[in-house]
Design a protein around this motif. Structure first.
Motif, PDB file in Angstrom:
ATOM      1  N   GLN A   1      25.074  85.454  27.048  1.00  0.00           N
ATOM      2  CA  GLN A   1      25.359  85.866  28.421  1.00  0.00           C
ATOM      3  C   GLN A   1      26.443  84.990  29.043  1.00  0.00           C
ATOM      4  O   GLN A   1      26.614  83.834  28.665  1.00  0.00           O
ATOM      5  N   ALA A   2      27.156  85.556  30.017  1.00  0.00           N
ATOM      6  CA  ALA A   2      28.124  84.791  30.803  1.00  0.00           C
ATOM      7  C   ALA A   2      27.829  85.036  32.279  1.00  0.00           C
ATOM      8  O   ALA A   2      27.233  86.061  32.646  1.00  0.00           O
ATOM      9  N   PHE A   3      28.242  84.104  33.112  1.00  0.00           N
ATOM     10  CA  PHE A   3      27.924  84.145  34.547  1.00  0.00           C
ATOM     11  C   PHE A   3      29.170  83.817  35.364  1.00  0.00           C
ATOM     12  O   PHE A   3      29.964  82.962  34.969  1.00  0.00           O
ATOM     13  N   VAL A   4      29.301  84.485  36.508  1.00  0.00           N
ATOM     14  CA  VAL A   4      30.410  84.181  37.422  1.00  0.00           C
ATOM     15  C   VAL A   4      29.842  84.044  38.825  1.00  0.00           C
ATOM     16  O   VAL A   4      29.050  84.875  39.276  1.00  0.00           O
ATOM     17  N   SER A   5      30.269  82.988  39.510  1.00  0.00           N
ATOM     18  CA  SER A   5      29.789  82.760  40.886  1.00  0.00           C
ATOM     19  C   SER A   5      30.687  83.484  41.873  1.00  0.00           C
ATOM     20  O   SER A   5      31.732  84.034  41.514  1.00  0.00           O
TER      21      SER A   5
ATOM     22  N   ASP B   1      17.357  78.970  31.976  1.00  0.00           N
ATOM     23  CA  ASP B   1      17.735  77.829  31.154  1.00  0.00           C
ATOM     24  C   ASP B   1      19.166  77.363  31.468  1.00  0.00           C
ATOM     25  O   ASP B   1      19.437  76.165  31.621  1.00  0.00           O
ATOM     26  N   VAL B   2      20.086  78.329  31.611  1.00  0.00           N
ATOM     27  CA  VAL B   2      21.494  77.989  31.884  1.00  0.00           C
ATOM     28  C   VAL B   2      21.611  77.363  33.279  1.00  0.00           C
ATOM     29  O   VAL B   2      22.297  76.349  33.470  1.00  0.00           O
ATOM     30  N   MET B   3      20.897  77.942  34.252  1.00  0.00           N
ATOM     31  CA  MET B   3      20.976  77.407  35.622  1.00  0.00           C
ATOM     32  C   MET B   3      20.413  75.982  35.670  1.00  0.00           C
ATOM     33  O   MET B   3      20.954  75.106  36.354  1.00  0.00           O
ATOM     34  N   GLU B   4      19.331  75.756  34.927  1.00  0.00           N
ATOM     35  CA  GLU B   4      18.728  74.421  34.880  1.00  0.00           C
ATOM     36  C   GLU B   4      19.712  73.388  34.336  1.00  0.00           C
ATOM     37  O   GLU B   4      19.877  72.300  34.888  1.00  0.00           O
ATOM     38  N   ALA B   5      20.381  73.774  33.223  1.00  0.00           N
ATOM     39  CA  ALA B   5      21.347  72.844  32.621  1.00  0.00           C
ATOM     40  C   ALA B   5      22.486  72.581  33.602  1.00  0.00           C
ATOM     41  O   ALA B   5      22.921  71.435  33.778  1.00  0.00           O
ATOM     42  N   GLY B   6      22.943  73.637  34.284  1.00  0.00           N
ATOM     43  CA  GLY B   6      24.033  73.475  35.248  1.00  0.00           C
ATOM     44  C   GLY B   6      23.641  72.534  36.375  1.00  0.00           C
ATOM     45  O   GLY B   6      24.418  71.657  36.783  1.00  0.00           O
ATOM     46  N   MET B   7      22.407  72.696  36.874  1.00  0.00           N
ATOM     47  CA  MET B   7      21.937  71.830  37.963  1.00  0.00           C
ATOM     48  C   MET B   7      21.790  70.381  37.490  1.00  0.00           C
ATOM     49  O   MET B   7      21.980  69.438  38.264  1.00  0.00           O
ATOM     50  N   GLY B   8      21.432  70.204  36.206  1.00  0.00           N
ATOM     51  CA  GLY B   8      21.290  68.856  35.660  1.00  0.00           C
ATOM     52  C   GLY B   8      22.614  68.118  35.657  1.00  0.00           C
ATOM     53  O   GLY B   8      22.675  66.897  35.780  1.00  0.00           O
TER      54      GLY B   8
ATOM     55  N   GLY C   1      23.576  74.304  43.100  1.00  0.00           N
ATOM     56  CA  GLY C   1      22.428  74.981  43.697  1.00  0.00           C
ATOM     57  C   GLY C   1      22.791  75.719  44.979  1.00  0.00           C
ATOM     58  O   GLY C   1      22.101  76.649  45.380  1.00  0.00           O
ATOM     59  N   ARG C   2      23.897  75.332  45.615  1.00  0.00           N
ATOM     60  CA  ARG C   2      24.317  75.976  46.869  1.00  0.00           C
ATOM     61  C   ARG C   2      25.189  77.207  46.626  1.00  0.00           C
ATOM     62  O   ARG C   2      25.524  77.929  47.557  1.00  0.00           O
ATOM     63  N   VAL C   3      25.588  77.395  45.369  1.00  0.00           N
ATOM     64  CA  VAL C   3      26.549  78.466  45.053  1.00  0.00           C
ATOM     65  C   VAL C   3      25.794  79.740  44.696  1.00  0.00           C
ATOM     66  O   VAL C   3      24.786  79.691  44.003  1.00  0.00           O
ATOM     67  N   ARG C   4      26.310  80.885  45.161  1.00  0.00           N
ATOM     68  CA  ARG C   4      25.656  82.156  44.810  1.00  0.00           C
ATOM     69  C   ARG C   4      26.249  82.747  43.533  1.00  0.00           C
ATOM     70  O   ARG C   4      27.473  82.717  43.365  1.00  0.00           O
ATOM     71  N   MET C   5      25.375  83.250  42.688  1.00  0.00           N
ATOM     72  CA  MET C   5      25.842  83.871  41.464  1.00  0.00           C
ATOM     73  C   MET C   5      26.211  85.319  41.766  1.00  0.00           C
ATOM     74  O   MET C   5      25.475  86.026  42.446  1.00  0.00           O
TER      75      MET C   5
END
Ligand SMILES: Cc1cc2nc3c(=O)[nH]c(=O)nc-3n(C[C@H](O)[C@H](O)[C@H](O)COP(=O)(O)OP(=O)(O)OC[C@H]3O[C@@H](n4cnc5c(N)ncnc54)[C@H](O)[C@@H]3O)c2cc1C
Length: 416
Positions: free
Chosen positions: A258-262, A313-320, A326-330
Motif C-alpha cells: 500500500q501507499a499513502f498520501v497526506s 502498522d505504517v502509521m505507528e512507524a511514522g509516528m515513531g 499525528g496532526r496531518v490528515r491522510m
C-alpha cells in the motif's frame, strides 16, 4: 511531435489546439517479431530500448487495462542505487545513470528529482552495517555518505531525536537518489516507443500462450490470437498467473503493498527518508502531499487494494519517527500487487520454453529499476545473451543456490 520550448510557444499562439495524441491507438496485427505482455514501466521501457537501441520495431505491448494502471502508476516514486551485493550494484547504478539522462532520451518531463535518499540508523550495529554498505557502494563507484546525528538533524529538524523509542543516531545518504514522477515515466516510455512504430495495445488481456513443439509461437488475447517470434513477460504481480499459461511455476509470491498520501502541506521535507527501526519511508511530492509507505500485507493476493492492519502498522512507524505526523490528515491510499521473489532480487532471463522471456521478481523496488530493466531485457531479447550487469538475475539461481539475498533475510518476502 517533438516537445520543446519552441513547440510550446507555437502552440500558445494557436490556442493549444495543435497538440497531437501522445500515442496512437492501433488495432492488434496478426503477427509481430516481439510481443511484450504487460504495459507497465518495465514492458514499455523494454519496447523503447528494443526500438531505439536494437532497431527492432515490429513490437507490440499488450496491456490488459490502460497503460500505467499497474504498479508503475502506484508506487512511492523512490529511485536509488544504494545496494551492497555485486550482483545488484552495477545493475542499479546503470539504472541511476539512465534516470540521469532519461528526459533527454525520451524528450519527456519525467520530473526526475535527485533530492537524496537517507536511510536512518538507530544502533551501533546498524551504523556499522550501513558503513559497510556505503563503503561497498563507493568501491563500486556509487556515491554515498555516512552522516552523524547532528548532520541528519540539520537536514530533517522535525523528527524526534530526543525522546524517541528508537533514537536516531545518523543516516546513510545517497545524494543522487531521489524521486521521479511515476506515471510520467510510463507515459514517456510509451510515447517514445510509439514514435518508433511500436504498437501499444490497451484493453488487451493475454489469456493463453500458444506453445508448439516446446516453442512459444503466439498468445491468445481478449482481442484475438497474435503470433510472435519472441514473447516477453513483464507483468510484475501477475507473473505467476501468466507464466502458468506456459506451464511454468515461478519462485514468486504475490502480495499487496500500500501507499499513502497526506493532504497538501507547505514544504517540510526535501529528501527521501527511510526509518531504520521499522518499515516506513517518506518523501513530499511537488504538490505538497507527504507520500509514504511501509510493509507488504502479510497474505498472498492479486487484489489491487490493501487491508487495515498494515495501515495501522505504517502509521505507528511514522509516528515513531515523526510525532508531528499525528496532526496531518491522510488523503488517499491504494495498493499494488508485488512480485516478491524468494531472495528479494529480480529475474531477467530466458525460460525453459523456447522463445519465452521472463522479467519479474521486482518486489517493492522495481520502479527505480525501470530503465535498466527495460535496457537489459531488450538486450536479452535482441541478442539472446544476458546483459553483463544483469547476468546474475538467472531464473535457475533458486535451484543452484546462487541467491542474491541483499538483506540476508532468507526466503521471507515480508523481510525483503
Ligand atoms: C505502493 C507501492 C509502492 C512502491 N514504491 C516503490 C518505490 O518507491 N520505489 C521503487 O523502486 N519501487 C516501488 N514499488 C515497486 C514498483 O512499482 C514495481 O516493482 C514496478 O512498477 C513493477 O514493474 P512494472 O512497472 O512493469 O509493473 P506494472 O506497472 O504492474 O506492470 C505490469 C502490467 O502487466 C499488466 N498485466 C498483468 N497481467 C496481464 C495479462 N494477462 N495480459 C496483459 N497485461 C497484463 C498489468 O495490468 C500491469 O499494467 C512500489 C510498488 C507499490 C505497489
Amino acid at each position: 511531435m517533438r516537445y520543446s520550448v519552441f513547440s510550446l510557444l507555437a502552440q500558445a499562439f494557436q490556442g493549444h489546439k495543435g497538440w497531437t495524441p501522445v500515442w496512437r491507438d492501433p488495432a492488434p496485427k496478426a503477427e509481430y517479431d516481439v510481443v511484450i505482455i504487460g504495459g507497465g514501466g518495465h514492458g514499455l521501457a523494454t519496447a523503447h530500448y528494443l526500438a531505439s537501441r536494437h532497431d527492432i520495431t515490429k513490437v507490440a505491448v499488450l496491456e490488459k487495462g490502460y497503460l500505467g494502471s499497474g504498479n508503475v502508476g502506484r508506487n512511492t516514486t523512490i529511485i536509488r542505487s544504494n545496494y551492497l551485493l555485486p550482483g545488484n550494484t552495477p545493475f542499479y547504478e546503470l539504472s541511476m545513470k539512465l534516470w540521469e539522462g532519461l528526459e533527454e532520451d525520451l524528450n519527456y518531463n519525467a520530473m526526475v528529482s535527485q533530492r537524496g535518499v537517507i536511510n536512518l540508523y538507530h544502533s551501533d550495529g546498524q551504523r556499522d552495517a550501513y558503513a559497510r554498505r556505503g563503503n561497498a557502494m563507493r568501491l563500486a563507484g556509487v556515491d554515498s555518505e555516512l552522516l552523524g546525528r547532528e548532520q541528519v538533524r540539520a537536514m530533517l529538524p522535525y523528527f524526534d531525536y530526543d525522546n524517541a523509542r528508537f533514537p536516531i543516531q545518523g543516516g546513510l545518504l545517497q545524494k543522487r537518489g531521489g524521486t521521479a514522477r511515476h506515471d510520467a515515466v510510463a507515459w514517456g516510455y510509451a510515447r517514445a516507443a510509439d514514435s518508433r512504430g511500436v504498437d501499444l495495445i490497451q484493453n488487451c488481456e493475454v489469456t493463453g500462450i500458444t506453445i508448439v513443439n516446446g516453442r512459444a509461437v503466439g498468445v491468445e488475447t481478449s482481442r484475438g490470437p497474435i503470433r510472435a517470434k519472441k514473447i516477453a513477460m513483464a507483468v510484475a504481480g501477475n507473473s505467476s498467473r501468466v507464466a502458468a499459461m506456459a506451464g511454468l511455476r515461478l519462485p514468486i509470491e504475490s502480495h499487496v503493498l500500500q501507499a499513502f498520501v497526506s493532504e497538501g502541506l507547505k514544504p517540510l521535507i526535501d529528501t527521501v527518508v527511510t526509518f531504520g527501526a521499522g518499515h516506513f519511508y517518506i518523501s513530499q511530492s511537488d504538490k505538497g502531499g507527504l507520500v509514504f509507505g511501509g510493509d507488504i500485507d502479510g497474505y498472498n493476493s492479486y487484489a489491487q487494494r490493501g487491508n487495515l492492519p498494515v495501515i495501522e502498522d505504517v502509521m505507528e512507524a511514522g509516528m515513531g519517527l515523526w510525532p508531528g505526523l499525528g496532526r496531518v490528515r491522510m488523503l488517499r491510499h491504494w495498493g499494488g500487487i508485488m512480485d516478491m521473489s524468494m531472495d528479494g532480487s529480480p529475474i531477467i532471463d530466458v525460460t525453459p520454453v523456447d522463445g519465452l522471456y521472463l522479467n519479474s521478481g521486482w518486489c517493492y523496488g522495481g520502479f527505480k529499476a525501470t530503465p535498466a530493466s527495460g535496457f537489459c531485457f531488450a538486450h536479452l531479447i535482441a541478442t539472446g545473451a544476458p546483459h553483463p550487469v544483469a547476468s546474475a538475475y538467472r531464473l535457475d539461481r533458486f535451484a543452484t543456490g546462487h541467491l542474491i539475498d541483499e538483506k540476508g533475510a532468507g526466503a521471507q518476502p515480508n523481510l525483503h
